[in-house]
Design an enzyme around this catalytic site. Structure first.
Site, PDB file in Angstrom:
ATOM      1  N   ASP A  46      19.271  17.115 -11.761  1.00  0.00           N
ATOM      2  CA  ASP A  46      20.170  16.895 -10.625  1.00  0.00           C
ATOM      3  C   ASP A  46      20.459  18.232  -9.937  1.00  0.00           C
ATOM      4  O   ASP A  46      21.075  19.121 -10.533  1.00  0.00           O
ATOM      5  CB  ASP A  46      21.486  16.275 -11.100  1.00  0.00           C
ATOM      6  CG  ASP A  46      22.384  15.956  -9.921  1.00  0.00           C
ATOM      7  OD1 ASP A  46      22.089  14.969  -9.221  1.00  0.00           O
ATOM      8  OD2 ASP A  46      23.349  16.710  -9.666  1.00  0.00           O
ATOM      9  N   TYR A  51      24.461  24.287  -4.617  1.00  0.00           N
ATOM     10  CA  TYR A  51      24.584  24.948  -5.927  1.00  0.00           C
ATOM     11  C   TYR A  51      23.960  26.352  -5.908  1.00  0.00           C
ATOM     12  O   TYR A  51      24.158  27.147  -6.837  1.00  0.00           O
ATOM     13  CB  TYR A  51      23.950  24.112  -7.053  1.00  0.00           C
ATOM     14  CG  TYR A  51      24.565  22.731  -7.218  1.00  0.00           C
ATOM     15  CD1 TYR A  51      25.803  22.408  -6.673  1.00  0.00           C
ATOM     16  CD2 TYR A  51      23.895  21.726  -7.927  1.00  0.00           C
ATOM     17  CE1 TYR A  51      26.350  21.146  -6.811  1.00  0.00           C
ATOM     18  CE2 TYR A  51      24.445  20.457  -8.073  1.00  0.00           C
ATOM     19  CZ  TYR A  51      25.665  20.169  -7.506  1.00  0.00           C
ATOM     20  OH  TYR A  51      26.210  18.917  -7.649  1.00  0.00           O
ATOM     21  N   LYS A  80      20.648  17.125  -2.750  1.00  0.00           N
ATOM     22  CA  LYS A  80      21.705  16.567  -1.897  1.00  0.00           C
ATOM     23  C   LYS A  80      21.836  17.343  -0.597  1.00  0.00           C
ATOM     24  O   LYS A  80      21.779  18.582  -0.591  1.00  0.00           O
ATOM     25  CB  LYS A  80      23.053  16.599  -2.640  1.00  0.00           C
ATOM     26  CG  LYS A  80      22.973  16.068  -4.066  1.00  0.00           C
ATOM     27  CD  LYS A  80      24.284  15.962  -4.771  1.00  0.00           C
ATOM     28  CE  LYS A  80      24.097  15.704  -6.250  1.00  0.00           C
ATOM     29  NZ  LYS A  80      23.917  16.917  -7.075  1.00  0.00           N
ATOM     30  N   HIS A 113      25.674  14.413   0.146  1.00  0.00           N
ATOM     31  CA  HIS A 113      26.496  14.951  -0.943  1.00  0.00           C
ATOM     32  C   HIS A 113      27.941  14.479  -0.848  1.00  0.00           C
ATOM     33  O   HIS A 113      28.564  14.145  -1.865  1.00  0.00           O
ATOM     34  CB  HIS A 113      26.421  16.488  -0.905  1.00  0.00           C
ATOM     35  CG  HIS A 113      26.710  17.147  -2.202  1.00  0.00           C
ATOM     36  ND1 HIS A 113      26.140  18.336  -2.582  1.00  0.00           N
ATOM     37  CD2 HIS A 113      27.524  16.812  -3.227  1.00  0.00           C
ATOM     38  CE1 HIS A 113      26.582  18.689  -3.778  1.00  0.00           C
ATOM     39  NE2 HIS A 113      27.429  17.779  -4.192  1.00  0.00           N
TER      40      HIS A 113
HETATM   41  N1  LIG Z   1      27.824  14.796  -6.381  1.00  0.00           N
HETATM   42  C1  LIG Z   1      28.816  15.612  -6.597  1.00  0.00           C
HETATM   43  O1  LIG Z   1      29.680  15.846  -5.749  1.00  0.00           O
HETATM   44  C2  LIG Z   1      28.909  16.283  -7.941  1.00  0.00           C
HETATM   45  C3  LIG Z   1      30.132  16.835  -8.336  1.00  0.00           C
HETATM   46  C4  LIG Z   1      30.213  17.412  -9.619  1.00  0.00           C
HETATM   47  C5  LIG Z   1      29.100  17.423 -10.433  1.00  0.00           C
HETATM   48  N2  LIG Z   1      27.899  16.912  -9.991  1.00  0.00           N
HETATM   49  C6  LIG Z   1      26.685  16.963 -10.850  1.00  0.00           C
HETATM   50  O2  LIG Z   1      27.037  16.515 -12.150  1.00  0.00           O
HETATM   51  C7  LIG Z   1      26.711  17.524 -13.106  1.00  0.00           C
HETATM   52  C8  LIG Z   1      27.638  17.465 -14.305  1.00  0.00           C
HETATM   53  O3  LIG Z   1      28.985  17.650 -13.931  1.00  0.00           O
HETATM   54  P1  LIG Z   1      29.785  19.018 -14.175  1.00  0.00           P
HETATM   55  O4  LIG Z   1      28.850  20.154 -14.145  1.00  0.00           O
HETATM   56  O5  LIG Z   1      30.911  18.974 -13.230  1.00  0.00           O
HETATM   57  O6  LIG Z   1      30.424  18.896 -15.608  1.00  0.00           O
HETATM   58  P2  LIG Z   1      30.109  18.256 -17.048  1.00  0.00           P
HETATM   59  O7  LIG Z   1      28.681  17.948 -17.207  1.00  0.00           O
HETATM   60  O8  LIG Z   1      31.123  17.192 -17.249  1.00  0.00           O
HETATM   61  O9  LIG Z   1      30.538  19.489 -17.985  1.00  0.00           O
HETATM   62  C9  LIG Z   1      29.805  20.681 -18.019  1.00  0.00           C
HETATM   63  C10 LIG Z   1      30.522  21.626 -18.973  1.00  0.00           C
HETATM   64  O10 LIG Z   1      30.500  21.078 -20.300  1.00  0.00           O
HETATM   65  C11 LIG Z   1      29.939  22.021 -21.192  1.00  0.00           C
HETATM   66  N3  LIG Z   1      29.139  21.245 -22.167  1.00  0.00           N
HETATM   67  C12 LIG Z   1      27.945  20.643 -21.950  1.00  0.00           C
HETATM   68  N4  LIG Z   1      27.525  20.005 -23.062  1.00  0.00           N
HETATM   69  C13 LIG Z   1      28.471  20.205 -24.004  1.00  0.00           C
HETATM   70  C14 LIG Z   1      28.587  19.806 -25.352  1.00  0.00           C
HETATM   71  N5  LIG Z   1      27.652  19.069 -25.932  1.00  0.00           N
HETATM   72  N6  LIG Z   1      29.693  20.202 -26.045  1.00  0.00           N
HETATM   73  C15 LIG Z   1      30.668  20.950 -25.450  1.00  0.00           C
HETATM   74  N7  LIG Z   1      30.598  21.356 -24.172  1.00  0.00           N
HETATM   75  C16 LIG Z   1      29.506  20.985 -23.436  1.00  0.00           C
HETATM   76  C17 LIG Z   1      29.100  22.951 -20.356  1.00  0.00           C
HETATM   77  O11 LIG Z   1      29.019  24.228 -20.966  1.00  0.00           O
HETATM   78  P3  LIG Z   1      27.695  25.175 -20.968  1.00  0.00           P
HETATM   79  O12 LIG Z   1      26.936  24.950 -19.704  1.00  0.00           O
HETATM   80  O13 LIG Z   1      28.297  26.529 -21.063  1.00  0.00           O
HETATM   81  O14 LIG Z   1      26.924  24.775 -22.188  1.00  0.00           O
HETATM   82  C18 LIG Z   1      29.937  23.016 -19.093  1.00  0.00           C
HETATM   83  O15 LIG Z   1      31.015  23.907 -19.245  1.00  0.00           O
HETATM   84  C19 LIG Z   1      26.827  18.813 -12.270  1.00  0.00           C
HETATM   85  O16 LIG Z   1      26.278  19.930 -12.920  1.00  0.00           O
HETATM   86  C20 LIG Z   1      26.133  18.372 -11.008  1.00  0.00           C
HETATM   87  O17 LIG Z   1      24.729  18.371 -11.194  1.00  0.00           O
HETATM   88  C21 LIG Z   1      27.807  16.321  -8.766  1.00  0.00           C
END
Ligand SMILES: NC(=O)c1ccc[n+]([C@@H]2O[C@H](COP(=O)([O-])OP(=O)(O)OC[C@H]3O[C@@H](n4cnc5c(N)ncnc54)[C@H](OP(=O)(O)O)[C@@H]3O)[C@@H](O)[C@H]2O)c1
Length: 314
Positions: A46, A51, A80, A113
């Site tokens: 994704d 980003y 996006k 997005h």
């Molecule tokens: N469309 C939109 O508007 C939108 C908005 C937000 C997000 N997104 C997409 O969704 C993806 C995921 O959401 P997000 O990045 O907001 O947050 P998330 O996936 O909910 O959380 C990521 C965080 O969790 C940690 N983590 C990952 N696996 C873990 C595990 N097994 N145990 C403990 N901690 C863990 C990561 O640390 P480390 O990386 O340090 O390991 C990072 O700090 C984004 O990266 C993006 O691609 C899209």
């Protein structure tokens, strides 16, 4: 079903249920993270222009294609359209920039997005009087431009992200290609059941973003509750002999959603994919959904924009 079965989109194409998120993955880390993910079995990444790391994602893809680990058709790449490129005449240029950065000839999925259009120009977040400066472009007109990308072969599927029900209804009323996907924040604190039901009734698939509660979001405040530390989820995880993160990922998959956890840590990238040997019971899914508390962690903050999506109930 615990097996790793892709979901089928409304145009007959398939989408792997787990993708690697890349928001906040630093350019110096994301190339290795994408390589580790592909080696661990991920076949979905994704991405997004905003980003700021699509070139580095592309380097990993290039390496894995060259090594013969994957072919282009083996991997599902999402990106996006950023808010400053909503004006219909800017949409094709925006996807072409993304394709060039990623080193690809087509995307599998291109999403609007956010529904809000921002002032066009070089600034990704154009500011005026301390506020993001909007543009009057209607996202329905943006959608019509997105449709031409499919006709031109630049993206296999198109969809939206962060749209509310009314906004989706307006797109659906005008669309000659229906959105294949809606990407929204979903986790136990924001279970999104009404919007998921609405999308399912229109055969629009859902991708759950921030499934782990986005603990590394830049706008987190000290003292904010941490989803990964929620005691009730830990109790459920212990029962299955799995981590809280694995239960949160399964919470999306077992509700029929695609899920895109982000990590740049190899052990976590592997752990987050290691979820195909268990499945949550209906009672545990209900228990997790009962943690709903309107706990949105990701929002743009431009609540004054006429197209800000989160002022409506859903
Ligand atoms: N469309 C939109 O508007 C939108 C908005 C937000 C997000 N997104 C997409 O969704 C993806 C995921 O959401 P997000 O990045 O907001 O947050 P998330 O996936 O909910 O959380 C990521 C965080 O969790 C940690 N983590 C990952 N696996 C873990 C595990 N097994 N145990 C403990 N901690 C863990 C990561 O640390 P480390 O990386 O340090 O390991 C990072 O700090 C984004 O990266 C993006 O691609 C899209």
């Amino acid at each position: 079903m615990a097996a790793n079965v892709p979901i089928i989109l409304n145009n007959g194409r398939t989408c792997p249920v787990i993708g690697l998120g890349t928001w906040k993955s630093k350019p110096g880390e994301v190339t290795q993270a994408v390589k580790d993910a592909i080696d661990a079995g991920y076949r979905h990444i994704d991405c997004a222009h905003v980003y700021g790391n699509e070139k580095e994602v592309g380097e990993a893809l290039k390496t894995k294609f060259a090594e013969g680990v994957i072919k282009r058709e083996d991997i599902f790449i999402t990106s996006k359209l950023w808010c400053t490129f909503h004006r219909p005449d800017l949409v094709e240029g925006a996807i072409k920039t993304t394709l060039e950065n990623l080193g690809l000839e087509y995307l599998d999925l291109y999403l609007i997005h956010w529904p809000q259009a921002f002032k066009e120009g070089d600034e990704l977040f154009p500011m005026k009087d301390n506020k993001i400066e909007g543009s009057s472009v209607d996202y329905v007109d943006t959608w019509k431009a997105m449709e031409t990308l499919v006709q031109k072969g630049l993206s296999k599927s198109i969809g939206v992200s962060n749209f509310n029900k009314k906004q989706l209804e307006r797109v659906l009323a005008a669309a000659s290609i229906k959105p294949a996907m809606q990407q929204i924040e979903v986790h136990p604190w924001l279970n999104q059941q009404p919007l998921i039901d609405f999308c399912k009734s229109h055969d629009i698939a859902i991708t759950a973003y921030s499934p782990l509660g986005s603990p590394d979001r830049p706008f987190a405040k000290p003292g904010d509750p941490v989803l990964l530390e929620e005691a009730k989820i830990k109790t459920i995880a212990d029962k299955y002999g799995k981590s809280v993160a694995q239960v949160l990922i399964r919470y999306a998959i077992d509700r029929g959603l695609v899920v895109i956890p982000k990590s740049v840590t190899k052990s976590r990238i592997i752990q987050n994919f290691n979820v195909f040997d268990f499945q949550l019971s209906l009672d545990d899914i209900k228990e997790l959904s009962s943690l709903e508390c309107k706990g949105r962690v990701c929002s743009m903050g431009d609540t004054y924009h006429p197209d800000y999506p989160f002022n409506d109930e859903y």
